[in-house]
Design a protein around this motif. Structure first.
Motif, PDB file in Angstrom:
ATOM      1  N   GLY A 185     -18.572  21.639  -2.084  1.00 48.81           N
ATOM      2  CA  GLY A 185     -18.726  21.072  -0.742  1.00 48.81           C
ATOM      3  C   GLY A 185     -19.920  20.143  -0.732  1.00 48.81           C
ATOM      4  N   ARG A 186     -20.167  19.574   0.406  1.00 49.53           N
ATOM      5  CA  ARG A 186     -21.297  18.662   0.545  1.00 49.53           C
ATOM      6  C   ARG A 186     -22.508  19.438   1.025  1.00 49.53           C
ATOM      7  NH1 ARG A 186     -21.867  13.286   0.762  1.00 49.53           N
ATOM      8  NH2 ARG A 186     -23.620  12.513   1.978  1.00 49.53           N
ATOM      9  N   LYS A 187     -23.651  19.087   0.492  1.00 49.39           N
ATOM     10  CA  LYS A 187     -24.863  19.795   0.902  1.00 49.39           C
ATOM     11  C   LYS A 187     -25.692  18.931   1.849  1.00 49.39           C
ATOM     12  CE  LYS A 187     -29.273  21.474  -0.038  1.00 49.39           C
ATOM     13  NZ  LYS A 187     -30.555  21.156  -0.611  1.00 49.39           N
ATOM     14  N   ALA A 188     -26.042  19.482   2.983  1.00 51.70           N
ATOM     15  CA  ALA A 188     -26.970  18.792   3.879  1.00 51.70           C
ATOM     16  C   ALA A 188     -27.861  19.839   4.507  1.00 51.70           C
ATOM     17  CB  ALA A 188     -26.208  18.039   4.954  1.00 51.70           C
ATOM     18  N   TRP A 240     -36.673  15.625  12.437  1.00 50.71           N
ATOM     19  CA  TRP A 240     -35.663  14.656  12.019  1.00 50.71           C
ATOM     20  C   TRP A 240     -35.915  13.286  12.647  1.00 50.71           C
ATOM     21  CZ3 TRP A 240     -33.761  15.385   7.750  1.00 50.71           C
ATOM     22  CH2 TRP A 240     -33.263  16.616   7.325  1.00 50.71           C
ATOM     23  N   LEU A 275     -38.772   6.933   9.263  1.00 50.91           N
ATOM     24  CA  LEU A 275     -39.106   6.551   7.882  1.00 50.91           C
ATOM     25  C   LEU A 275     -37.933   5.843   7.217  1.00 50.91           C
ATOM     26  CD1 LEU A 275     -40.921   9.691   6.426  1.00 50.91           C
ATOM     27  CD2 LEU A 275     -41.886   7.409   6.674  1.00 50.91           C
ATOM     28  N   ILE A 276     -36.743   6.402   7.434  1.00 55.26           N
ATOM     29  CA  ILE A 276     -35.545   5.810   6.820  1.00 55.26           C
ATOM     30  C   ILE A 276     -35.377   4.377   7.317  1.00 55.26           C
ATOM     31  CG2 ILE A 276     -33.014   5.926   6.709  1.00 55.26           C
ATOM     32  CD1 ILE A 276     -33.306   9.014   6.937  1.00 55.26           C
ATOM     33  N   GLU A 320     -37.786   1.788   5.796  1.00 57.23           N
ATOM     34  CA  GLU A 320     -37.543   1.360   4.415  1.00 57.23           C
ATOM     35  C   GLU A 320     -36.272   0.545   4.264  1.00 57.23           C
ATOM     36  OE1 GLU A 320     -37.862   4.663   1.718  1.00 57.23           O
ATOM     37  OE2 GLU A 320     -39.988   4.922   2.122  1.00 57.23           O
ATOM     38  N   GLN A 348     -36.835  17.073  -3.156  1.00 51.63           N
ATOM     39  CA  GLN A 348     -37.749  17.158  -2.003  1.00 51.63           C
ATOM     40  C   GLN A 348     -39.199  16.864  -2.389  1.00 51.63           C
ATOM     41  OE1 GLN A 348     -37.034  21.028  -0.114  1.00 51.63           O
ATOM     42  NE2 GLN A 348     -35.023  20.955  -1.053  1.00 51.63           N
ATOM     43  N   GLY A 358     -38.820   7.591   2.766  1.00 48.39           N
ATOM     44  CA  GLY A 358     -37.581   7.404   3.521  1.00 48.39           C
ATOM     45  C   GLY A 358     -36.364   7.899   2.752  1.00 48.39           C
ATOM     46  N   GLU A 359     -36.390   7.707   1.447  1.00 48.13           N
ATOM     47  CA  GLU A 359     -35.237   8.136   0.637  1.00 48.13           C
ATOM     48  C   GLU A 359     -35.203   9.658   0.489  1.00 48.13           C
ATOM     49  OE1 GLU A 359     -34.572   4.012  -1.833  1.00 48.13           O
ATOM     50  OE2 GLU A 359     -34.902   5.850  -2.971  1.00 48.13           O
ATOM     51  N   ALA A 380     -36.338  11.623   2.809  1.00 49.39           N
ATOM     52  CA  ALA A 380     -35.892  12.035   4.149  1.00 49.39           C
ATOM     53  C   ALA A 380     -34.384  11.885   4.287  1.00 49.39           C
ATOM     54  CB  ALA A 380     -36.602  11.195   5.206  1.00 49.39           C
ATOM     55  N   ARG A 381     -33.876  10.780   3.742  1.00 46.58           N
ATOM     56  CA  ARG A 381     -32.432  10.516   3.876  1.00 46.58           C
ATOM     57  C   ARG A 381     -31.585  11.564   3.151  1.00 46.58           C
ATOM     58  NH1 ARG A 381     -30.604   4.633   2.652  1.00 46.58           N
ATOM     59  NH2 ARG A 381     -31.175   4.397   4.824  1.00 46.58           N
ATOM     60  N   LEU A 426     -32.401  14.562   2.513  1.00 46.97           N
ATOM     61  CA  LEU A 426     -32.493  15.823   3.248  1.00 46.97           C
ATOM     62  C   LEU A 426     -31.608  15.766   4.489  1.00 46.97           C
ATOM     63  CD1 LEU A 426     -36.345  16.505   3.079  1.00 46.97           C
ATOM     64  CD2 LEU A 426     -34.556  17.769   1.909  1.00 46.97           C
ATOM     65  N   ARG A 427     -31.616  14.609   5.129  1.00 41.57           N
ATOM     66  CA  ARG A 427     -30.884  14.440   6.385  1.00 41.57           C
ATOM     67  C   ARG A 427     -29.370  14.385   6.163  1.00 41.57           C
ATOM     68  NH1 ARG A 427     -31.398  14.654  11.919  1.00 41.57           N
ATOM     69  NH2 ARG A 427     -30.230  13.035  12.953  1.00 41.57           N
ATOM     70  N   GLU A 428     -28.975  13.543   5.225  1.00 35.19           N
ATOM     71  CA  GLU A 428     -27.542  13.272   5.074  1.00 35.19           C
ATOM     72  C   GLU A 428     -26.878  14.170   4.043  1.00 35.19           C
ATOM     73  OE1 GLU A 428     -27.203   9.130   4.227  1.00 35.19           O
ATOM     74  OE2 GLU A 428     -28.252   8.534   6.041  1.00 35.19           O
ATOM     75  N   GLY A 429     -27.691  14.811   3.209  1.00 33.26           N
ATOM     76  CA  GLY A 429     -27.110  15.666   2.182  1.00 33.26           C
ATOM     77  C   GLY A 429     -26.484  14.843   1.072  1.00 33.26           C
ATOM     78  N   TYR A 430     -25.761  15.495   0.211  1.00 33.16           N
ATOM     79  CA  TYR A 430     -25.102  14.804  -0.901  1.00 33.16           C
ATOM     80  C   TYR A 430     -23.988  15.697  -1.421  1.00 33.16           C
ATOM     81  CZ  TYR A 430     -27.943  17.956  -3.645  1.00 33.16           C
ATOM     82  OH  TYR A 430     -28.510  19.081  -4.148  1.00 33.16           O
ATOM     83  N   ASP A 431     -23.181  15.106  -2.279  1.00 28.71           N
ATOM     84  CA  ASP A 431     -22.046  15.817  -2.853  1.00 28.71           C
ATOM     85  C   ASP A 431     -22.534  16.613  -4.073  1.00 28.71           C
ATOM     86  OD1 ASP A 431     -19.797  16.580  -4.231  1.00 28.71           O
ATOM     87  OD2 ASP A 431     -18.774  14.639  -4.044  1.00 28.71           O
ATOM     88  N   VAL A 432     -22.515  17.934  -3.958  1.00 32.04           N
ATOM     89  CA  VAL A 432     -23.019  18.787  -5.037  1.00 32.04           C
ATOM     90  C   VAL A 432     -22.181  18.600  -6.311  1.00 32.04           C
ATOM     91  CG1 VAL A 432     -23.520  21.169  -5.727  1.00 32.04           C
ATOM     92  CG2 VAL A 432     -23.907  20.464  -3.372  1.00 32.04           C
TER      93      VAL A 432
END
Lengths: 114, 251
Positions: free
Chosen positions: A91-94, A103, A109-110, A113, B42, B100-101, B103-104, B106-112
């Motif tokens: 699954g996707r991790k967030a 947040w 910050l995002i 940049e 992180q 920012g990256e 943070a991103r 952490l915020r948006e997650g990713y495909d494990v």
């Protein structure tokens, strides 16, 4: 064995079936399923015969475990050169457990940049 | 046959990145092609030890996880940065150090799954003998995945009550994930301690082999991540213990 097609298939799968395997699930699965999926993850995809041999168990027993893992959405079938492979379906991790105000600050910050 | 090795600890500040960088360098010095991946998304840091600064980081692991590039494009050959006689090769896959990256991701997650694919593609595309994974402390999804796919795992602890308890949890998890080879490394041991006693006590507590016991080292502290210790102090006791660890992980 992962290529562009694999990734697209992953994307399609994840849209069709939300959820998927989290590495944390590996700790909760019953031993017969855990041993199968651990092998698959370590090799990043295996065939039925390979899994059965690696675990020293029958093809029937292995197939049953694989079917259960597929039904639970943790494993998917992939055809590679006309052979059937089994691959973990993650699954996707967030991590969204932070407080909203944190947040908001991070979003700033995002944007900075970009 | 190539090998995946994870270096982990339950708590932060135990010396994971330093150990990863040193073991990688020792293996590369023996002529091996070594990949080092910083999965501590992180709080990345191992790039400092290999002298890779932000300006030279063309792509990072974050870019791969967002589908911006292929995993091999994130690999930086840092062998020359070490300015030493190294027969093999070290490729570093850094995590982004841009706020920012971080943070991103952490915020948006990713495909494990993509991370898992990346590990295996690195072995294949860079023709690696070893892939070393520098993990985030504690138990999270990246860590569990790293442990689950590893052929060998080194768990670092200090002679500290908090480390002792947390290490117990990690050892239990690694056993549940059936890691084929697991060793412990006791780090930053005060030189007043009896090292044999420390080794025996830790081995008995966890029923797990202690591959090395590293003394607290002022030289290591003074180096302050400005380089790879084993290259600066090849005859130091810390270096000989790290050699034992490297040999144990490759056995």
């Amino acid at each position: 064995m992962a290529g562009l097609f694999d990734r697209l298939q992953d994307e399609i799968d994840s849209r069709e079936k939300p959820g998927g395997l989290s590495p944390i699930d590996l700790l909760d699965l019953p031993p017969n399923l855990a041993s199968v999926i651990q092998k698959i993850i370590r090799k990043n995809g295996m065939k039925l015969e390979e899994i059965a041999t690696a675990l020293d168990q029958s093809l029937e027993e292995t197939q049953k475990a694989l079917d259960e893992l597929v039904n639970q959405g943790y494993v998917r079938r992939v055809e590679v050169k006309q052979e059937l492979w089994y691959k973990a379906r993650f699954g996707r991790k967030a991590d969204k457990t932070l407080h909203q105000s944190v947040w908001s600050a991070l979003d700033g910050l995002i944007e900075d940049e970009d | 046959m190539s090998k995946i090795i994870s270096i982990h600890s339950f708590r932060g500040g135990t010396g994971k990145s330093n150990t990863t960088a040193n073991v990688s360098t020792l293996l590369a010095a023996e002529g091996l092609r070594v990949g080092v991946i910083d999965t501590d998304i992180q709080s990345p840091g191992i790039h400092v030890l290999f002298g890779l600064d932000e300006d030279h980081m063309t792509h990072s692991l974050n870019d791969y996880l967002w589908g911006k590039c292929e995993i091999e494009e994130t690999a930086h050959d840092v062998t020359a940065n070490l300015k030493a006689d190294i027969n093999g090769q070290i490729y570093l896959i850094p995590s982004s150090i841009k706020a920012g990256e971080i943070a991103r991701v952490l915020r948006e997650g990713y495909d494990v799954g993509l991370l898992n694919d990346g590990f295996h593609e690195l072995l294949e595309k860079l023709e690696l003998d070893v892939l070393m994974i520098d993990t985030h402390p504690g138990l999270n999804e990246e860590t569990l995945l790293s442990i689950a796919i590893s052929d060998a795992l080194a768990i670092i602890l200090r002679p500290d009550q908090q480390d002792y308890q947390g290490t117990g949890v990690t050892v239990e998890v690694a056993r549940k994930l059936t890691v084929p080879q697991m060793v412990l490394l006791v780090n930053k041991v005060p030189t007043t301690f009896d090292f044999d006693e420390v080794r025996a006590k830790v081995e008995k507590t966890y029923n797990c082999k202690v591959a090395a016991v590293l003394p607290h080292s002022d030289e290591m502290m003074a180096l302050a991540s400005a380089g790879v210790f084993v290259l600066h102090y090849p005859d130091h006791l810390v270096t000989s213990e790290l050699r034992r660890l490297a040999a144990s992980l490759m056995a």
